[in-house]
Design a protein around this motif. Sequence first.
Motif, mmCIF file in Angstrom:
data_model
loop_
_atom_site.group_PDB
_atom_site.id
_atom_site.type_symbol
_atom_site.label_atom_id
_atom_site.label_comp_id
_atom_site.label_asym_id
_atom_site.label_seq_id
_atom_site.Cartn_x
_atom_site.Cartn_y
_atom_site.Cartn_z
ATOM 1 N N ARG A 116 0.869 -1.173 0.000
ATOM 2 C CA ARG A 116 0.000 0.000 0.000
ATOM 3 C C ARG A 116 0.907 1.224 0.000
ATOM 4 O O ARG A 116 1.839 1.314 0.795
ATOM 5 C CB ARG A 116 -0.897 0.001 1.228
ATOM 6 C CG ARG A 116 -1.845 1.177 1.262
ATOM 7 C CD ARG A 116 -2.780 1.097 2.412
ATOM 8 N NE ARG A 116 -3.850 0.167 2.045
ATOM 9 C CZ ARG A 116 -4.728 -0.303 2.889
ATOM 10 N NH1 ARG A 116 -4.673 0.019 4.152
ATOM 11 N NH2 ARG A 116 -5.665 -1.116 2.490
ATOM 12 N N VAL A 117 0.628 2.147 -0.908
ATOM 13 C CA VAL A 117 1.459 3.331 -1.090
ATOM 14 C C VAL A 117 0.607 4.568 -0.840
ATOM 15 O O VAL A 117 -0.509 4.672 -1.341
ATOM 16 C CB VAL A 117 2.029 3.383 -2.525
ATOM 17 C CG1 VAL A 117 2.905 4.597 -2.710
ATOM 18 C CG2 VAL A 117 2.781 2.119 -2.847
ATOM 19 N N THR A 154 -6.113 2.220 -7.235
ATOM 20 C CA THR A 154 -6.287 3.260 -6.224
ATOM 21 C C THR A 154 -7.511 2.912 -5.397
ATOM 22 O O THR A 154 -8.537 2.503 -5.933
ATOM 23 C CB THR A 154 -6.480 4.633 -6.896
ATOM 24 O OG1 THR A 154 -5.357 4.879 -7.742
ATOM 25 C CG2 THR A 154 -6.563 5.732 -5.872
ATOM 26 N N GLU A 155 -7.393 3.054 -4.087
ATOM 27 C CA GLU A 155 -8.526 2.778 -3.203
ATOM 28 C C GLU A 155 -8.610 3.861 -2.142
ATOM 29 O O GLU A 155 -7.610 4.493 -1.796
ATOM 30 C CB GLU A 155 -8.410 1.399 -2.571
ATOM 31 C CG GLU A 155 -7.182 1.191 -1.722
ATOM 32 C CD GLU A 155 -7.094 -0.219 -1.152
ATOM 33 O OE1 GLU A 155 -6.297 -0.390 -0.227
ATOM 34 O OE2 GLU A 155 -7.804 -1.116 -1.615
ATOM 35 N N GLU A 179 -6.712 8.506 0.151
ATOM 36 C CA GLU A 179 -6.428 7.747 -1.064
ATOM 37 C C GLU A 179 -5.090 7.012 -0.954
ATOM 38 O O GLU A 179 -4.086 7.587 -0.548
ATOM 39 C CB GLU A 179 -6.400 8.697 -2.263
ATOM 40 C CG GLU A 179 -6.424 8.000 -3.579
ATOM 41 C CD GLU A 179 -6.592 8.970 -4.725
ATOM 42 O OE1 GLU A 179 -7.408 8.678 -5.597
ATOM 43 O OE2 GLU A 179 -5.902 10.003 -4.739
ATOM 44 N N PHE A 180 -5.124 5.721 -1.292
ATOM 45 C CA PHE A 180 -3.941 4.870 -1.269
ATOM 46 C C PHE A 180 -3.790 4.193 -2.622
ATOM 47 O O PHE A 180 -4.765 3.966 -3.319
ATOM 48 C CB PHE A 180 -4.065 3.761 -0.214
ATOM 49 C CG PHE A 180 -4.038 4.245 1.194
ATOM 50 C CD1 PHE A 180 -2.833 4.448 1.839
ATOM 51 C CD2 PHE A 180 -5.211 4.492 1.881
ATOM 52 C CE1 PHE A 180 -2.798 4.888 3.144
ATOM 53 C CE2 PHE A 180 -5.186 4.932 3.183
ATOM 54 C CZ PHE A 180 -3.975 5.133 3.819
ATOM 55 N N GLY A 181 -2.568 3.824 -2.944
ATOM 56 C CA GLY A 181 -2.320 2.984 -4.104
ATOM 57 C C GLY A 181 -2.081 1.564 -3.628
ATOM 58 O O GLY A 181 -1.328 1.335 -2.687
ATOM 59 N N ARG A 221 3.870 0.333 2.633
ATOM 60 C CA ARG A 221 3.634 -0.680 3.658
ATOM 61 C C ARG A 221 3.307 -2.002 2.979
ATOM 62 O O ARG A 221 2.501 -2.056 2.050
ATOM 63 C CB ARG A 221 2.470 -0.257 4.545
ATOM 64 C CG ARG A 221 2.185 -1.197 5.684
ATOM 65 C CD ARG A 221 1.098 -0.668 6.594
ATOM 66 N NE ARG A 221 -0.218 -0.718 5.998
ATOM 67 C CZ ARG A 221 -1.032 -1.774 6.052
ATOM 68 N NH1 ARG A 221 -0.650 -2.871 6.646
ATOM 69 N NH2 ARG A 221 -2.213 -1.729 5.500
ATOM 70 N N VAL A 222 3.939 -3.070 3.440
ATOM 71 C CA VAL A 222 3.643 -4.403 2.914
ATOM 72 C C VAL A 222 2.329 -4.876 3.521
ATOM 73 O O VAL A 222 2.176 -4.904 4.740
ATOM 74 C CB VAL A 222 4.779 -5.398 3.243
ATOM 75 C CG1 VAL A 222 4.410 -6.803 2.787
ATOM 76 C CG2 VAL A 222 6.085 -4.949 2.603
#
Length: 106
Positions: free
Chosen positions: A16-17, A54-55, A61-63, A92-93
């Motif tokens: 997650r980015v 994207t979520e 908003e996260f990738g 984050r993994v």
Amino acid sequence: MRTRGLSSPYHYIMIRVSPPAETLALRHTIQRALQQLFGITRAGIPIDVLSEATENVDGKEFGKVILRTMAEDVEFVLAAIPVWSNPTMVMRVVRHSLFLPGLDPS
């Protein structure tokens, strides 16, 4: 009778980015994280970006990104991503697996 396991030379990682980043910027950031932790030799680990989405979680908003790397290099990638120190991008993994469908959250 001989049984055959599912062996693959690859390992899959879901990260997650925040904020979402373009593929080239993300690959560069992961390369910098590897270099920061392990030096220039490990910065050249081949990493493929297989999927980007994207979520929104709680209005932020996260990738969500699926990466593929060689199984013998996965420990280095898993170690480098969470310790990357950059105030503009947080990675984050979420999970990782030898089997791509194993990343399915359901």
